[in-house]
Design a protein around this motif. Structure first.
Motif, mmCIF file in Angstrom:
data_model
loop_
_atom_site.group_PDB
_atom_site.id
_atom_site.type_symbol
_atom_site.label_atom_id
_atom_site.label_comp_id
_atom_site.label_asym_id
_atom_site.label_seq_id
_atom_site.Cartn_x
_atom_site.Cartn_y
_atom_site.Cartn_z
ATOM 1 N N HIS A 272 0.862 -1.176 0.000
ATOM 2 C CA HIS A 272 0.000 0.000 0.000
ATOM 3 C C HIS A 272 0.902 1.230 0.000
ATOM 4 O O HIS A 272 2.094 1.128 0.325
ATOM 5 N N PRO A 273 0.345 2.397 -0.360
ATOM 6 C CA PRO A 273 1.161 3.607 -0.260
ATOM 7 C C PRO A 273 1.748 3.739 1.148
ATOM 8 O O PRO A 273 1.059 3.543 2.149
ATOM 9 N N GLY A 274 3.014 4.031 1.202
ATOM 10 C CA GLY A 274 3.763 4.089 2.458
ATOM 11 C C GLY A 274 4.766 2.941 2.516
ATOM 12 O O GLY A 274 5.828 3.070 3.114
ATOM 13 N N ALA A 275 4.434 1.832 1.878
ATOM 14 C CA ALA A 275 5.313 0.659 1.882
ATOM 15 C C ALA A 275 6.509 0.836 0.945
ATOM 16 O O ALA A 275 7.464 0.067 1.013
ATOM 17 N N GLU A 276 6.456 1.869 0.112
ATOM 18 C CA GLU A 276 7.545 2.068 -0.863
ATOM 19 C C GLU A 276 8.890 2.314 -0.201
ATOM 20 O O GLU A 276 9.927 2.084 -0.813
ATOM 21 N N ILE A 277 8.894 2.738 1.062
ATOM 22 C CA ILE A 277 10.172 2.947 1.755
ATOM 23 C C ILE A 277 10.919 1.631 1.932
ATOM 24 O O ILE A 277 12.129 1.625 2.105
ATOM 25 N N HIS A 278 10.203 0.521 1.860
ATOM 26 C CA HIS A 278 10.832 -0.796 2.020
ATOM 27 C C HIS A 278 11.266 -1.413 0.694
ATOM 28 O O HIS A 278 12.043 -2.364 0.686
ATOM 29 N N PHE A 279 10.772 -0.912 -0.421
ATOM 30 C CA PHE A 279 11.094 -1.496 -1.722
ATOM 31 C C PHE A 279 12.601 -1.617 -1.970
ATOM 32 O O PHE A 279 13.057 -2.667 -2.432
ATOM 33 N N PRO A 280 13.409 -0.575 -1.672
ATOM 34 C CA PRO A 280 14.850 -0.708 -1.941
ATOM 35 C C PRO A 280 15.524 -1.799 -1.105
ATOM 36 O O PRO A 280 16.607 -2.265 -1.461
ATOM 37 N N ASN A 281 14.882 -2.242 -0.028
ATOM 38 C CA ASN A 281 15.446 -3.285 0.829
ATOM 39 C C ASN A 281 15.095 -4.697 0.359
ATOM 40 O O ASN A 281 15.474 -5.676 0.997
ATOM 41 N N ILE A 282 14.341 -4.796 -0.727
ATOM 42 C CA ILE A 282 13.960 -6.103 -1.269
ATOM 43 C C ILE A 282 14.687 -6.285 -2.601
ATOM 44 O O ILE A 282 14.251 -5.760 -3.629
ATOM 45 N N PRO A 283 15.806 -6.987 -2.597
ATOM 46 C CA PRO A 283 16.557 -7.167 -3.846
ATOM 47 C C PRO A 283 15.747 -7.925 -4.889
ATOM 48 O O PRO A 283 14.955 -8.800 -4.565
ATOM 49 N N GLY A 284 15.940 -7.546 -6.141
ATOM 50 C CA GLY A 284 15.341 -8.295 -7.238
ATOM 51 C C GLY A 284 13.950 -7.866 -7.643
ATOM 52 O O GLY A 284 13.290 -8.583 -8.393
ATOM 53 N N LEU A 285 13.475 -6.721 -7.180
ATOM 54 C CA LEU A 285 12.119 -6.300 -7.533
ATOM 55 C C LEU A 285 11.993 -5.852 -8.988
ATOM 56 O O LEU A 285 10.893 -5.870 -9.536
ATOM 57 N N SER A 286 13.094 -5.442 -9.597
ATOM 58 C CA SER A 286 13.032 -4.999 -10.984
ATOM 59 C C SER A 286 12.435 -6.112 -11.854
ATOM 60 O O SER A 286 12.842 -7.265 -11.760
ATOM 61 N N GLY A 287 11.457 -5.743 -12.656
ATOM 62 C CA GLY A 287 10.773 -6.721 -13.505
ATOM 63 C C GLY A 287 9.533 -7.301 -12.860
ATOM 64 O O GLY A 287 8.760 -7.991 -13.520
ATOM 65 N N SER A 288 9.331 -7.033 -11.566
ATOM 66 C CA SER A 288 8.108 -7.493 -10.888
ATOM 67 C C SER A 288 6.922 -6.671 -11.368
ATOM 68 O O SER A 288 7.082 -5.648 -12.021
ATOM 69 N N THR A 289 5.745 -7.114 -11.027
ATOM 70 C CA THR A 289 4.530 -6.401 -11.389
ATOM 71 C C THR A 289 3.782 -5.992 -10.134
ATOM 72 O O THR A 289 3.557 -6.811 -9.243
ATOM 73 N N LEU A 290 3.403 -4.727 -10.082
ATOM 74 C CA LEU A 290 2.555 -4.213 -9.017
ATOM 75 C C LEU A 290 1.173 -4.009 -9.618
ATOM 76 O O LEU A 290 1.029 -3.300 -10.614
ATOM 77 N N ILE A 291 0.186 -4.655 -9.050
ATOM 78 C CA ILE A 291 -1.187 -4.480 -9.527
ATOM 79 C C ILE A 291 -1.830 -3.407 -8.659
ATOM 80 O O ILE A 291 -2.002 -3.581 -7.464
ATOM 81 N N TYR A 292 -2.138 -2.278 -9.285
ATOM 82 C CA TYR A 292 -2.778 -1.166 -8.605
ATOM 83 C C TYR A 292 -4.278 -1.346 -8.771
ATOM 84 O O TYR A 292 -4.807 -1.232 -9.871
ATOM 85 N N SER A 293 -4.979 -1.666 -7.665
ATOM 86 C CA SER A 293 -6.385 -2.026 -7.769
ATOM 87 C C SER A 293 -7.342 -0.953 -7.257
ATOM 88 O O SER A 293 -8.546 -1.146 -7.291
ATOM 89 N N LEU A 294 -6.804 0.176 -6.789
ATOM 90 C CA LEU A 294 -7.668 1.256 -6.323
ATOM 91 C C LEU A 294 -8.159 2.092 -7.498
ATOM 92 O O LEU A 294 -7.678 1.966 -8.620
ATOM 93 N N TRP A 295 -9.079 2.977 -7.217
ATOM 94 C CA TRP A 295 -9.583 3.906 -8.213
ATOM 95 C C TRP A 295 -8.413 4.725 -8.761
ATOM 96 O O TRP A 295 -7.577 5.219 -7.995
ATOM 97 N N GLU A 296 -8.334 4.863 -10.077
ATOM 98 C CA GLU A 296 -7.206 5.558 -10.696
ATOM 99 C C GLU A 296 -7.132 7.026 -10.292
ATOM 100 O O GLU A 296 -6.065 7.631 -10.309
ATOM 101 N N GLY A 297 -8.240 7.623 -9.890
ATOM 102 C CA GLY A 297 -8.246 9.011 -9.453
ATOM 103 C C GLY A 297 -7.356 9.256 -8.243
ATOM 104 O O GLY A 297 -6.847 10.364 -8.042
ATOM 105 N N TYR A 298 -7.132 8.232 -7.426
ATOM 106 C CA TYR A 298 -6.260 8.380 -6.259
ATOM 107 C C TYR A 298 -4.798 8.563 -6.657
ATOM 108 O O TYR A 298 -3.985 9.004 -5.865
ATOM 109 N N GLN A 299 -4.455 8.222 -7.896
ATOM 110 C CA GLN A 299 -3.063 8.299 -8.317
ATOM 111 C C GLN A 299 -2.522 9.722 -8.346
ATOM 112 O O GLN A 299 -1.316 9.923 -8.342
#
Length: 187
Positions: free
Chosen positions: A88-115
């Protein structure tokens, strides 16, 4: 989706707690819950922002409840193809600590207006900057007109009172049951 793709479904500790509590309610028996029989593939991670907040609220019991289902970032990174991580938004601070995320897929399932909101934009921008593919796949708790018609036909109500809609007056033309608008209810 995690079961169908033979992946571990990894929830943050707060979301695990919410699902666990909901699974104890009538009708929640089939909700994924860490430690519940039949859901051994549901694991929990403990992002510092959520874990600290829970502890600061005096609810250390929630943190300790899921210790046996813990998945740390190292275990996650050891085989990302076997992980479906709920974020969820806020969790992005942890993304750099997870090696190998490049090429992964994030499915954004909320209303696009929140973007356009700053926290969601920051979340999605961070994911994209790390080479994570972002796919919009909106899911909603809102029923569409055919589903509402089917429900009304099955229930055969004495009246329909539209709520949470921008067009309550349209309901009179959509349903074969009396529609009442402008009604106020006190709880």
């Amino acid at each position: 989706a995690a079961k169908s793709s033979s992946r571990q479904f990894v929830l943050d500790v707060y979301t695990a707690y919410i699902l666990d509590e909901m699974s104890r309610c009538p009708g929640g028996e089939n909700l994924p819950s860490p430690g519940k029989p039949g859901f051994g593939d549901v694991r929990v991670w403990f992002p510092s922002c959520r874990t600290t907040r829970i502890k600061d609220m005096g609810r250390q019991d929630i943190v300790y409840r899921y210790h046996a289902q813990k998945m740390d970032l190292g275990e996650m990174a050891s085989d990302l193809s076997k992980v479906m991580l709920f974020v969820h938004p806020g969790a992005e601070i942890h993304f750099p600590n997870i090696p190998g995320l490049s090429g992964s897929t994030l499915i954004y399932s909320l209303w696009e207006g929140y973007q356009s909101r700053s926290n969601t934009k920051k979340f999605l921008d961070k994911a994209k900057s790390l080479g994570i593919n972002v796919k919009n796949l909106h899911t909603s708790g809102h029923a569409d007109i055919p589903a509402l018609r089917q429900m009304a036909n099955n229930l055969k109500p004495k009246r329909i009172i539209p709520i949470h809609t921008f067009h309550p007056d349209d309901y009179a033309n959509l349903f074969d049951f009396p529609v009442e608008t402008g009604t106020e209810f006190a709880l």
